[in-house]
Each structure stands twice: as C-alpha cells, then as structure tokens.
Design a protein around this motif. Structure first.
Motif, PDB file in Angstrom:
ATOM      1  N   VAL A  41     -55.787 -62.117 -25.320  1.00 42.72           N
ATOM      2  CA  VAL A  41     -54.880 -61.489 -26.263  1.00 42.72           C
ATOM      3  C   VAL A  41     -54.135 -60.097 -25.680  1.00 42.72           C
ATOM      4  O   VAL A  41     -54.899 -59.440 -25.381  1.00 42.72           O
ATOM      5  N   SER A  42     -52.757 -60.278 -25.239  1.00 42.75           N
ATOM      6  CA  SER A  42     -52.142 -59.246 -24.982  1.00 42.75           C
ATOM      7  C   SER A  42     -50.995 -58.823 -25.697  1.00 42.75           C
ATOM      8  O   SER A  42     -50.055 -59.746 -26.188  1.00 42.75           O
TER       9      SER A  42
ATOM     10  N   LEU B  22     -48.922 -54.248 -22.838  1.00 39.15           N
ATOM     11  CA  LEU B  22     -49.490 -52.631 -23.223  1.00 39.15           C
ATOM     12  C   LEU B  22     -50.960 -52.590 -23.361  1.00 39.15           C
ATOM     13  O   LEU B  22     -51.545 -51.808 -23.448  1.00 39.15           O
ATOM     14  N   GLN B  23     -51.717 -53.738 -23.919  1.00 35.91           N
ATOM     15  CA  GLN B  23     -53.065 -53.833 -24.268  1.00 35.91           C
ATOM     16  C   GLN B  23     -53.656 -55.064 -24.189  1.00 35.91           C
ATOM     17  O   GLN B  23     -52.907 -55.932 -24.603  1.00 35.91           O
ATOM     18  N   THR B  24     -54.880 -55.210 -23.676  1.00 35.14           N
ATOM     19  CA  THR B  24     -55.411 -56.608 -23.613  1.00 35.14           C
ATOM     20  C   THR B  24     -56.829 -56.467 -24.141  1.00 35.14           C
ATOM     21  O   THR B  24     -57.611 -55.549 -23.994  1.00 35.14           O
TER      22      THR B  24
ATOM     23  N   TYR C 224     -60.459 -59.674 -34.224  1.00 38.28           N
ATOM     24  CA  TYR C 224     -59.808 -58.388 -34.820  1.00 38.28           C
ATOM     25  C   TYR C 224     -59.593 -57.430 -33.681  1.00 38.28           C
ATOM     26  O   TYR C 224     -60.350 -56.850 -33.234  1.00 38.28           O
ATOM     27  N   THR C 225     -58.119 -57.268 -33.243  1.00 42.37           N
ATOM     28  CA  THR C 225     -57.983 -56.454 -32.400  1.00 42.37           C
ATOM     29  C   THR C 225     -58.444 -54.780 -32.607  1.00 42.37           C
ATOM     30  O   THR C 225     -58.280 -54.112 -31.643  1.00 42.37           O
ATOM     31  N   ASN C 226     -58.178 -54.518 -33.960  1.00 43.35           N
ATOM     32  CA  ASN C 226     -58.234 -53.317 -34.251  1.00 43.35           C
ATOM     33  C   ASN C 226     -59.532 -52.697 -34.086  1.00 43.35           C
ATOM     34  O   ASN C 226     -59.999 -51.528 -34.074  1.00 43.35           O
ATOM     35  N   THR C 227     -60.640 -53.618 -34.177  1.00 47.77           N
ATOM     36  CA  THR C 227     -61.965 -53.409 -34.034  1.00 47.77           C
ATOM     37  C   THR C 227     -62.796 -53.941 -32.881  1.00 47.77           C
ATOM     38  O   THR C 227     -63.619 -53.759 -32.336  1.00 47.77           O
TER      39      THR C 227
END
Length: 443
Positions: free
Chosen positions: A337-338, A348-350, A387-390
């Motif tokens: 997931v990016s 921006l982030q992966t 969950y990308t936040n954690t």
C-alpha cells in the motif's frame, strides 16, 4: 360577409409572447378576438427557469445524500443504543453486588468493575450520535421545505428572489457536508444490502464519482472493460447515469489496464496498458497532466486479484488522500500500500501488508485502513484489514451480499460514504457503517 382579420398583436410571434387574432365579426362589426398563449416551452428558455431547474437538481442531490446519511446514522445509533442497554444491565448488576457483597465473590465483582470501565468511553459516543440524529432530522425538514418553495416558484416564476434561493441551497449543502464530516473516520463494522443502480456493459468494468472532499461535483464516470479501453463516458448526474442520458465521451490518449481507476478532484488516475505507469488525466481540459512509473510494480497480469483482468495496480482514495495497491517481485506478491501525492504522483509512504494479492478478491481503503475481500465470487466477505496508522493487521468477518457473484471492481467513496461496485455487468452501491470510540480526556 364574414371578414377574418387580425387584431393588433402584442408580440411578433407566439413563440416569443402572447398574440391576439380575430376569428370573426359580430353584427356591429366589432372584432371577436382569439388569444393565442405562448408555446409551453417558452419558460424553459427563460434564464430564470434554467436556474430554477439547476437548483431543483441540486436539492434532489442533497436529498439523496440525506437518505444515505440518515440510513448510516440510524444504523450506528441503533448499535450504540444496544450498547447503552448492555451498560445499564452491567451497571445494575454492579449495584446489586455493591449493596449485597455476599451475592458475588471478589473475582466476579472485579470482572463487573472491569466491564464497566471498558464501556464508559461509549457514553460520549452515544451523546454525539443523539445530537447528530437531531441535526439530520432538522436538515431533512429544511430540505423538504425548500423543495416545496421550489415547486411553488415553478407555478409563479419570479415570485422569489433567485439569488436568495441559491444562497439557501448552498448553505444547506455546506451544512450537510459539514454534518457528514463531523461524523469523522472510524472502523468498518458493517456493509448494507446491495443497491443495484443499473445493469449495463460487459462482465468487467468500473464506474465512479469524484472522491474529493469537499466537492459539489455530481458527475458519474463509466469505463466498460478491463484492458485496452480508451472510452470514458461522463454523465452529468446520477439520475442521468441511471437513465443512460446526458453524457459526453472522453477518448483517453493511452489505453487503460484493469479496473482500478479513481477520479480525484476532477482528474482520472489510471494504469496505462502493459506498463506500471500511472496517468493523471484532467477531464475539463481533456489532457494528461502528469504520468509516472510506479517503481517495481507488477503489471500485465503478473500480480492481479483472484479474478485476473490485469488488476495488478489498484488506485483508490479515502479520507486521507490518494493510494495505490499493488505488489512487486521482491515483495513475493504480497500487497503493498502506497500513499501518493496527487499532483506529482510521487510515492509518499509505503506499507507491506504481508497479504498475498492473488488470494484477494478486491480491496478498498477507508480512513487509512485497507480492507480486503476473500473472494470475488459468491459467498465473499471482508476478512482482512491493514491499519496504516499503526502498521498492524487483523482478520475480520464482515459479510456482504455478493448478489451477482462476480465482482471486478470495489471502491470506497469518502464523500458519499458508499462502496461503488461492478458486479457481473451490474453497477451496485453498498452503504457502509463506520464506528469510532471517542476516548475520554483521562484515557
């Protein structure tokens, strides 16, 4: 002898205004006139009438959004009310135990206390939903009253100031979006029964509305097929899409691959056929604004979803922006997931989810969380969440009715809080239920 002669006309022709013609003469030689009214479509050419129709369409769109919001809030409110009942039962048991300590041992008493402590954070959630429900009820009444005003204006054109009316519609629309935004992000807890909007096209395809928040863009885009396609149909409104009318055609400069397209802030983001290049096509200017290679991403059915269809790269949007779901050979086919910058398409982030993409039926993002279905066929359910936040994951069990048994596109629209789905030649919507526990200040 009966003489037929015209009386003086008020306007040059019946298309422009009223005309009066003589039809006979009486015994005294007086002219007997016939009044010819303007043709019925005259008012349709009046600029005020056109503005009125646009306002009525806008109010109708607001009403549709209200129905979605009302249904979602009603389900969430029922969920919280059930939790409130549970809290009351637990609280009652705790009081009995406190009044009569002999009725329960110390271990049982501590378990009850722990249960109450866990349930306490739900109290502010309950109060918030009650407040939102009252707000929605008031908004619905305002929409109804405004609709009645518009109908009355149709019967008596010019009796109401257009600018004032337009401001009322804009204010109501702003309050509606504010209300939907106030409900905030949350965890997916349920998916409604499917709503079949239309049956058209081939077995595979995609359809969507703009995912940008906020946005008043009501256009619908339709892309039939999963490879080599270049033809995008743009419908003015959802009602036009349902009826198959009032559309324009865009012919993309490069063909697409898969069905993982997304419209974000007036531009179409899609995967160029037989490549890992992402293209940003702007609808208004009918031009490509930017294109960039998604480094290392598999393409041409190297790492598709379980249904195939060149679905290697899936672009999507949620409350947090633009995303790409794909995988690479070094990543052994597990989903990546990016998060992407919408203007430059820079990554921006992966995140590496560790989930094999070929085992997934479809996936979509909600509030920074990737949800994956276990199949594209009948009996499918949402059973994995990352969950990308954690940077953590869990297996879920969220059922939904796969009515036509072959899903080739499933995307979340954060503006409308619905899932857009292409299911075996049917364009289908699902409402979603999101739940969020509001922490108390002491937590």
């Amino acid at each position: 002898m009966l003489v037929v002669m015209p009386c003086k006309g008020l306007y040059p022709s019946p298309e422009e205004g009223w005309e009066i013609y003589s039809s006979a003469q009486d015994a005294d030689g007086k002219c007997i006139c016939t009044v010819v009214a303007p043709v019925q479509n005259m008012c349709n050419r009046d600029p005020r009438s056109k503005q009125l129709r646009q306002l009525m369409e806008k109010v109708q769109n607001i009403s549709q959004s209200m129905e979605v919001l009302d249904l979602r809030t009603y389900r969430d409110l029922q969920y919280v009310r059930n939790t409130e009942s549970l809290m009351k039962v637990v609280d009652g048991k705790l009081k009995v135990a406190s009044d009569n300590p002999r009725s329960v041992n110390s271990k049982g008493l501590q378990e009850l206390k722990d249960k109450v402590t866990q349930l306490l954070p739900l109290l502010p959630v309950l109060e918030q939903y009650k407040t939102d429900a009252k707000m929605i009820l008031k908004l619905r009444e305002e929409v109804r009253n405004l609709s009645l005003v518009l109908i009355a204006i149709q019967e008596e054109m010019g009796a109401y100031d257009y600018e004032e009316l337009r401001q009322r519609v804009l204010l109501l629309e702003t309050r509606l979006h504010s209300c939907m935004q106030k409900l905030g992000c949350g965890k997916l807890t349920g998916v409604s029964n499917p709503i079949t909007v239309r049956a058209s096209g081939s077995r595979f395809g995609s359809w969507m509305t703009d995912t940008m928040i906020p946005s008043s863009d009501n256009r619908v885009w339709y892309m039939d097929g999963y490879f080599k396609g270049r033809r995008v149909l743009e419908y003015r409104t959802m009602n036009d899409f349902i009826k198959g009318q009032n559309f324009v055609q865009h012919l993309l400069p490069h063909p697409w691959a898969g069905t993982g397209h997304v419209v974000f802030n007036g531009s179409l983001y899609y995967n160029k056929y037989q490549s890992n290049i992402i293209i940003k096509y702007h609808f208004r200017s009918r031009s490509v604004l930017v294109q960039r290679s998604l480094s290392g991403a598999g393409y041409n059915n190297t790492f598709p979803y379980s249904w195939g269809g060149s679905s290697d790269i899936d672009l999507m949007a949620d409350e947090n922006g633009l995303w790409a779901v794909y995988t690479t050979i070094p990543n052994a086919g597990n989903i990546i997931v990016s998060r992407m910058e919408p203007q430059s398409l820079e990554v921006l982030q992966t995140w590496d989810t560790g989930f094999p993409k070929r085992s997934a039926g479809e996936s979509f993002m909600i509030c920074g969380t990737l949800y994956v279905t276990n199949s594209h066929l009948a009996g499918a359910k949402i059973y994995f969440a990352y969950y990308t936040n954690t940077s953590t994951y869990e297996y879920t069990d969220i059922p939904f009715h796969n009515q036509y048994s072959h899903i080739s596109m499933m995307d979340y629209n954060p503006r409308e809080r619905v899932l857009y789905t292409w299911n075996n030649g049917h364009q289908v919507l699902y409402n979603v239920t999101l739940f969020q526990v509001i922490k108390t200040s002491g937590d």
